[in-house]
Scaffold this motif. Structure first.
Motif, PDB file in Angstrom:
ATOM      1  N   CYS A  28       0.884  -1.180   0.044  1.00  0.00           N
ATOM      2  CA  CYS A  28      -0.030   0.154   0.035  1.00  0.00           C
ATOM      3  C   CYS A  28       1.083   1.320   0.288  1.00  0.00           C
ATOM      4  CB  CYS A  28      -0.992  -0.011   1.179  1.00  0.00           C
ATOM      5  SG  CYS A  28      -1.908  -1.560   1.276  1.00  0.00           S
ATOM      6  N   SER A  29       2.165   1.055   0.134  1.00  0.00           N
ATOM      7  CA  SER A  29       2.822   2.385  -0.031  1.00  0.00           C
ATOM      8  C   SER A  29       3.454   2.763  -1.450  1.00  0.00           C
ATOM      9  CB  SER A  29       4.232   2.140   0.673  1.00  0.00           C
ATOM     10  OG  SER A  29       5.267   1.259  -0.082  1.00  0.00           O
ATOM     11  N   THR A  30       2.940   2.163  -2.350  1.00  0.00           N
ATOM     12  CA  THR A  30       3.407   2.008  -3.660  1.00  0.00           C
ATOM     13  C   THR A  30       3.025   3.421  -4.364  1.00  0.00           C
ATOM     14  OG1 THR A  30       2.801  -0.160  -4.071  1.00  0.00           O
ATOM     15  CG2 THR A  30       3.348   0.824  -5.926  1.00  0.00           C
ATOM     16  N   MET A  31       1.976   4.251  -4.115  1.00  0.00           N
ATOM     17  CA  MET A  31       1.557   5.344  -4.554  1.00  0.00           C
ATOM     18  C   MET A  31       2.738   6.575  -4.199  1.00  0.00           C
ATOM     19  SD  MET A  31      -0.208   6.801  -6.923  1.00  0.00           S
ATOM     20  CE  MET A  31      -0.025   8.351  -7.350  1.00  0.00           C
ATOM     21  N   ALA A  32       3.287   6.590  -2.960  1.00  0.00           N
ATOM     22  CA  ALA A  32       4.315   7.324  -2.546  1.00  0.00           C
ATOM     23  C   ALA A  32       5.465   6.997  -3.138  1.00  0.00           C
ATOM     24  CB  ALA A  32       4.462   7.446  -0.932  1.00  0.00           C
ATOM     25  N   GLU A  33       6.015   5.569  -3.544  1.00  0.00           N
ATOM     26  CA  GLU A  33       7.171   4.843  -4.072  1.00  0.00           C
ATOM     27  C   GLU A  33       6.896   5.516  -5.529  1.00  0.00           C
ATOM     28  OE1 GLU A  33       7.002   0.808  -4.027  1.00  0.00           O
ATOM     29  OE2 GLU A  33       8.995   0.621  -4.445  1.00  0.00           O
ATOM     30  N   SER A  34       5.899   5.209  -6.184  1.00  0.00           N
ATOM     31  CA  SER A  34       6.007   5.617  -7.741  1.00  0.00           C
ATOM     32  C   SER A  34       6.054   7.122  -7.939  1.00  0.00           C
ATOM     33  CB  SER A  34       4.841   4.963  -8.297  1.00  0.00           C
ATOM     34  OG  SER A  34       3.609   5.316  -7.711  1.00  0.00           O
ATOM     35  N   LEU A  35       5.241   7.985  -7.067  1.00  0.00           N
ATOM     36  CA  LEU A  35       5.043   9.384  -7.047  1.00  0.00           C
ATOM     37  C   LEU A  35       6.825   9.705  -6.876  1.00  0.00           C
ATOM     38  CD1 LEU A  35       3.680  12.017  -7.677  1.00  0.00           C
ATOM     39  CD2 LEU A  35       3.213  11.945  -5.341  1.00  0.00           C
ATOM     40  N   SER A  36       7.522   9.396  -6.032  1.00  0.00           N
ATOM     41  CA  SER A  36       9.133   9.367  -5.807  1.00  0.00           C
ATOM     42  C   SER A  36       9.698   9.348  -6.855  1.00  0.00           C
ATOM     43  CB  SER A  36       9.537   8.870  -4.348  1.00  0.00           C
ATOM     44  OG  SER A  36       8.745   9.013  -3.304  1.00  0.00           O
ATOM     45  N   MET A  37       9.576   8.242  -7.241  1.00  0.00           N
ATOM     46  CA  MET A  37      10.430   7.892  -8.733  1.00  0.00           C
ATOM     47  C   MET A  37      10.069   8.914  -9.822  1.00  0.00           C
ATOM     48  SD  MET A  37      12.090   5.066  -7.821  1.00  0.00           S
ATOM     49  CE  MET A  37      12.306   5.621  -6.089  1.00  0.00           C
ATOM     50  N   ALA A  38       8.934   9.127 -10.197  1.00  0.00           N
ATOM     51  CA  ALA A  38       8.580   9.947 -11.249  1.00  0.00           C
ATOM     52  C   ALA A  38       9.088  11.468 -10.937  1.00  0.00           C
ATOM     53  CB  ALA A  38       7.041  10.056 -11.343  1.00  0.00           C
ATOM     54  N   GLN A  79       2.849  24.952 -12.987  1.00  0.00           N
ATOM     55  CA  GLN A  79       1.875  25.301 -11.976  1.00  0.00           C
ATOM     56  C   GLN A  79       1.943  24.215 -10.853  1.00  0.00           C
ATOM     57  OE1 GLN A  79      -0.168  28.084 -12.427  1.00  0.00           O
ATOM     58  NE2 GLN A  79       1.529  28.263 -14.089  1.00  0.00           N
ATOM     59  N   PRO A  80       1.377  24.878  -9.539  1.00  0.00           N
ATOM     60  CA  PRO A  80       1.287  23.819  -8.619  1.00  0.00           C
ATOM     61  C   PRO A  80       0.245  22.449  -8.975  1.00  0.00           C
ATOM     62  CG  PRO A  80       0.096  25.873  -8.023  1.00  0.00           C
ATOM     63  CD  PRO A  80       0.843  26.016  -9.340  1.00  0.00           C
ATOM     64  N   PRO A  81       0.462  21.718  -8.253  1.00  0.00           N
ATOM     65  CA  PRO A  81       0.893  21.064  -7.148  1.00  0.00           C
ATOM     66  C   PRO A  81       2.393  20.705  -7.326  1.00  0.00           C
ATOM     67  CG  PRO A  81      -0.710  19.609  -7.375  1.00  0.00           C
ATOM     68  CD  PRO A  81      -0.805  20.721  -8.515  1.00  0.00           C
ATOM     69  N   TYR A  82       3.276  21.289  -6.481  1.00  0.00           N
ATOM     70  CA  TYR A  82       4.878  20.770  -6.601  1.00  0.00           C
ATOM     71  C   TYR A  82       5.322  19.648  -5.766  1.00  0.00           C
ATOM     72  CZ  TYR A  82       4.527  25.576  -8.797  1.00  0.00           C
ATOM     73  OH  TYR A  82       4.156  26.487  -9.504  1.00  0.00           O
ATOM     74  N   VAL A  83       6.338  18.913  -6.227  1.00  0.00           N
ATOM     75  CA  VAL A  83       6.789  18.087  -5.300  1.00  0.00           C
ATOM     76  C   VAL A  83       8.089  18.597  -5.018  1.00  0.00           C
ATOM     77  CG1 VAL A  83       7.730  15.561  -5.051  1.00  0.00           C
ATOM     78  CG2 VAL A  83       5.721  15.929  -6.477  1.00  0.00           C
ATOM     79  N   ARG A  84       8.163  18.972  -3.628  1.00  0.00           N
ATOM     80  CA  ARG A  84       9.463  19.683  -3.105  1.00  0.00           C
ATOM     81  C   ARG A  84      10.568  18.723  -2.525  1.00  0.00           C
ATOM     82  NH1 ARG A  84       8.902  25.076  -2.575  1.00  0.00           N
ATOM     83  NH2 ARG A  84      10.711  25.015  -1.394  1.00  0.00           N
ATOM     84  N   ALA A  85      10.212  17.421  -2.026  1.00  0.00           N
ATOM     85  CA  ALA A  85      11.176  16.492  -1.188  1.00  0.00           C
ATOM     86  C   ALA A  85      10.553  15.169  -1.252  1.00  0.00           C
ATOM     87  CB  ALA A  85      11.733  16.930   0.001  1.00  0.00           C
ATOM     88  N   VAL A  86      11.309  14.010  -1.229  1.00  0.00           N
ATOM     89  CA  VAL A  86      10.829  12.730  -0.891  1.00  0.00           C
ATOM     90  C   VAL A  86      11.688  12.117   0.125  1.00  0.00           C
ATOM     91  CG1 VAL A  86       9.552  12.617  -3.225  1.00  0.00           C
ATOM     92  CG2 VAL A  86      11.993  11.461  -2.633  1.00  0.00           C
ATOM     93  N   THR A  87      11.077  11.353   0.992  1.00  0.00           N
ATOM     94  CA  THR A  87      12.035  10.490   1.645  1.00  0.00           C
ATOM     95  C   THR A  87      11.655   8.869   1.613  1.00  0.00           C
ATOM     96  OG1 THR A  87      12.275  12.031   3.505  1.00  0.00           O
ATOM     97  CG2 THR A  87      12.355   9.687   4.449  1.00  0.00           C
ATOM     98  N   VAL A  88      12.850   8.187   1.361  1.00  0.00           N
ATOM     99  CA  VAL A  88      12.394   6.782   1.230  1.00  0.00           C
ATOM    100  C   VAL A  88      12.472   6.099   2.406  1.00  0.00           C
ATOM    101  CG1 VAL A  88      13.439   4.692  -0.040  1.00  0.00           C
ATOM    102  CG2 VAL A  88      13.244   6.960  -1.244  1.00  0.00           C
ATOM    103  N   GLY A  89      11.563   5.267   2.717  1.00  0.00           N
ATOM    104  CA  GLY A  89      11.687   4.568   3.947  1.00  0.00           C
ATOM    105  C   GLY A  89      12.542   3.417   4.185  1.00  0.00           C
ATOM    106  N   VAL A 102       1.513  19.531   2.019  1.00  0.00           N
ATOM    107  CA  VAL A 102       0.997  18.138   2.465  1.00  0.00           C
ATOM    108  C   VAL A 102       2.233  16.950   2.443  1.00  0.00           C
ATOM    109  CG1 VAL A 102      -0.588  16.025   1.947  1.00  0.00           C
ATOM    110  CG2 VAL A 102      -1.340  18.707   1.733  1.00  0.00           C
ATOM    111  N   LEU A 103       2.414  16.408   3.617  1.00  0.00           N
ATOM    112  CA  LEU A 103       3.257  15.292   3.792  1.00  0.00           C
ATOM    113  C   LEU A 103       2.568  14.005   3.328  1.00  0.00           C
ATOM    114  CD1 LEU A 103       6.180  14.744   4.177  1.00  0.00           C
ATOM    115  CD2 LEU A 103       5.851  14.183   6.646  1.00  0.00           C
ATOM    116  N   PHE A 104       2.632  13.677   2.269  1.00  0.00           N
ATOM    117  CA  PHE A 104       1.872  12.218   1.910  1.00  0.00           C
ATOM    118  C   PHE A 104       2.798  10.948   2.128  1.00  0.00           C
ATOM    119  CE2 PHE A 104       1.128   9.262  -1.472  1.00  0.00           C
ATOM    120  CZ  PHE A 104      -0.197   8.877  -1.208  1.00  0.00           C
ATOM    121  N   THR A 105       2.328  10.282   3.159  1.00  0.00           N
ATOM    122  CA  THR A 105       3.200   9.276   3.548  1.00  0.00           C
ATOM    123  C   THR A 105       2.576   7.767   3.456  1.00  0.00           C
ATOM    124  OG1 THR A 105       4.124  10.881   5.085  1.00  0.00           O
ATOM    125  CG2 THR A 105       4.661   8.429   5.631  1.00  0.00           C
ATOM    126  N   ALA A 106       2.895   7.231   2.397  1.00  0.00           N
ATOM    127  CA  ALA A 106       1.813   5.866   2.244  1.00  0.00           C
ATOM    128  C   ALA A 106       2.811   4.725   2.691  1.00  0.00           C
ATOM    129  CB  ALA A 106       1.725   5.800   0.846  1.00  0.00           C
TER     130      ALA A 106
END
Lengths: 342, 123, 149
Positions: free
Chosen positions: A111-121, A179-189, A304-308
């Motif tokens: 269930c973490s895959t959305m954050a994982e894939s969004l991070s990669m992209a 335009q927003p939304p922007y991705v500013r940072a990601v943290t890999v778990g 927003v800190l989206f943490t899947a």
């Protein structure tokens, strides 16, 4: 070029934009509190297909279609597609990508895959690789049940800590800074396993992973809960959500009103019989793409800190008596695209 | 009167099963295995037969009754056929129920469409 | 994280809602009792029609299995089971549901490897251990009888 700061956090330097996003869900999700947010709702959980596996792939295609439509993007302009689902060998994604000719990176993070894939992209786009990169995940109640639990017509009783796999999919397409939304940072778990063995209590298994990743993200970026107007986990449900608050409280941090969980948001706890809330990688994906991203785009939400979170077990290892390893990935999505000089 | 005892004893078997589900970490499959093996044991030591006479379907319909049936079949077969009865008696006594489940299962697969817990009931 | 595994396990248990044992047990008792009553009615009817005790018992089982298969097919059995728990699990109708539901579910994988191979995926252990226990009993019985001469 993206910068690796601290341990596990990647900071964007160009602030890539999420240029298109779309969601598609089943009947129950459509009748839930966020029903009107989703782009595509089908009363037919088979989505016109002859198997649940095919139905899930069709569901993904609907989410992708909606994201392309919203961003006015031609499918062929997606350079790389990061997609995943809960099915064995990631077939939900592989079969949805079968005929579109996209460059496909299959991911499994439960269930973490959305954050994982969004991070990669996002990291790909921040480094100028490709025109657009897509992040796409799905889950389907019926395909998940037959793989992880019981046949649909089997008369079992779900314990109150069990979560309900959402029939849902979400797709986000990341492009260059615009335009927003922007991705500013990601943290890999990192994988956290606190010894929970009950596959009917995945919220409890995943809460420590969410805690670890969020805490790491705060430390690496020098932010605090106050830096965000929404800290959103997906999908700890009611049990895991409560536990996450407990874990932060032990550090003297009260997450307060700014904390929410996709699994708690997608269903109505009182009216819909879903016990501890929703789950499945389509749950956080559809809530993010159907509800959260539009609000950041319109300026209603800022940071927003989206943490899947994902529970990385299989029925086989659970039968062998193993405990549940869990992971969480965090993505900081913002309406502020200012490029900070570091 | 036989209905009352069938209700009370049958209900009690189920209530105990529910307590095992809720209070222990036992999965339904383990509970069923425990029930059927207990039924064989109770049948073997001669406890279940009087219960079945007393409670009728209340003792034979729960899965312990399935175990009791296995034990009863084995007992009769060993008495009439010797050691080979240990292999043949159980299935002989339970053949009806097992064959019915398989046959109706197959028929249901042919006749009915797929189940769907997320579908709206009756519509 | 400040907690050890066992401390976290305790906290997780504390935060996890408990099943409503009283209500669940009452429902299991009522529904299970009702199914047994239906069995008793069938038993009485078959006996009234003149079948012997053993045959009447078999016919009762077969009829209950049939009714459970039909209810499973229409998606009714699992709706009742959600509330009845062990009340629908423990009677032979639960055994039938455990056979019929995988047969229906795995039809998409074909009649041989889907339906045929997976029909006992849930109920198989009941037959395996029931048969094994009864065979052990048969052997013991045989030895005891032989020793008694």
């Amino acid at each position: 070029m993206s910068v690796h700061i601290g341990n596990g956090t990647i900071e964007m330097t160009s602030m890539p934009s999420i240029v298109g996003f779309g969601s598609a869900v089943g009947r129950m999700e459509g009748e839930g509190p966020l029903g009107s947010c989703f782009d595509y709702v089908s009363d037919d959980s088979g989505f016109g297909e002859s198997s649940w596996e095919k139905a899930e792939s069709r569901l993904q295609q609907h989410a992708l279609e909606q994201a392309l439509l919203r961003g006015s993007i031609a499918e062929s302009d997606i350079s790389f597609m990061f997609a995943g689902d809960l099915l064995n060998q990631c077939t939900g994604s592989a079969y949805s990508m079968r005929n579109n000719g996209l460059r496909f990176v299959g991911l499994y993070g439960a269930c973490s895959t959305m954050a994982e894939s969004l991070s990669m992209a996002s990291v790909f786009m921040d480094n100028g690789i490709g025109k657009y990169c897509g992040a796409l995940t799905s889950s389907h109640f019926c395909s998940a049940e037959r793989q992880f639990r019981f046949p649909e017509t089997y008369g079992g009783q779900r314990p109150p800590s069990a979560q309900w796999t959402a029939t849902a999919s979400g797709c986000a397409i990341v492009g260059a800074h615009g335009q927003p939304p922007y991705v500013r940072a990601v943290t890999v778990g990192t994988i956290i396993d606190m010894g929970i063995k009950d596959a009917n209590n995945m919220g409890a298994a995943m809460a420590p992973a969410a805690y670890d990743t969020i805490k790491t993200h705060f430390a690496n970026t020098g932010t605090a809960p106050e830096s965000y107007d929404l800290i959103l986990t997906g999908d700890l449900g009611y049990v895991g959500g409560e536990l996450l608050r407990d874990l932060f409280l032990q550090d003297g941090i009260d997450l307060g009103e700014r904390y929410n969980d996709c699994g708690m948001m997608i269903f109505d706890r009182e009216k819909q019989d879903v016990h501890a809330g929703g789950s499945g990688c389509g749950c956080s994906a559809s809530v993010l793409c159907g509800h959260i991203l539009p609000r950041i785009q319109s300026g209603e939400a800022h940071n927003v800190l989206f943490t899947a979170t994902g529970a990385l077990m299989s029925p086989t290892v659970i039968q062998q008596g193993e405990s549940i390893p869990a992971i969480a990935h965090a993505v900081h999505i913002s309406d502020n695209g200012n490029i900070t000089e570091g | 009167m036989d209905y009352l005892w069938a209700f009370l004893i049958g209900g009690a078997f189920c209530a105990v099963g529910q307590l095992l589900i809720d209070l222990t970490a036992m999965t339904p499959a383990r509970i069923l295995v425990t029930y059927v093996v207990s039924g064989v044991f109770l049948g073997a030591v001669g406890v279940y037969e009087p219960l079945a006479e007393f409670a009728g379907a209340g003792a034979t319909v729960p899965l312990t009754g399935f175990g009791y049936n296995l034990a009863r079949g084995v007992k009769e077969a060993v008495q009439s056929d010797g050691l080979v009865g240990a292999l043949t008696g159980g299935l002989q006594a339970c053949a009806g129920g097992i064959a019915a489940a398989v046959l109706f299962g197959l028929a249901a697969a042919v006749v009915f469409g797929r189940g769907d817990k997320t579908a709206k009931m009756f519509g | 994280m400040k907690l050890t595994e066992s401390e976290y396990g305790r906290l997780a248990k504390l935060r996890s809602p408990n099943s409503n044992v009283l209500r669940n047990t009452a429902m299991a008792f009522l529904v299970g009792g009702a199914i047994c009553c239906a069995g008793q009615a069938l038993l009485n009817i078959y006996k009234m029609l003149g079948t012997d005790e053993i045959t009447a018992g078999t016919l009762t089982s077969v009829t209950l299995v049939f009714l459970s298969a039909v209810m499973t097919g229409f998606g009714l059995y699992d709706k009742i089971a959600k509330h009845a728990g062990a009340g629908t699990l423990v009677p032979i109708t639960g055994f039938a549901n455990a056979v019929v539901s995988p047969a229906m579910e795995f039809k998409t994988e074909g009649y041989v490897l889907g339906v045929g191979a997976k029909i006992f995926i849930i109920a198989g252990p009941v037959i395996v251990y029931g048969l094994a226990a009864s065979a052990v009993y048969g052997v013991i019985l045989f030895i005891v009888r032989a020793m008694r001469g």
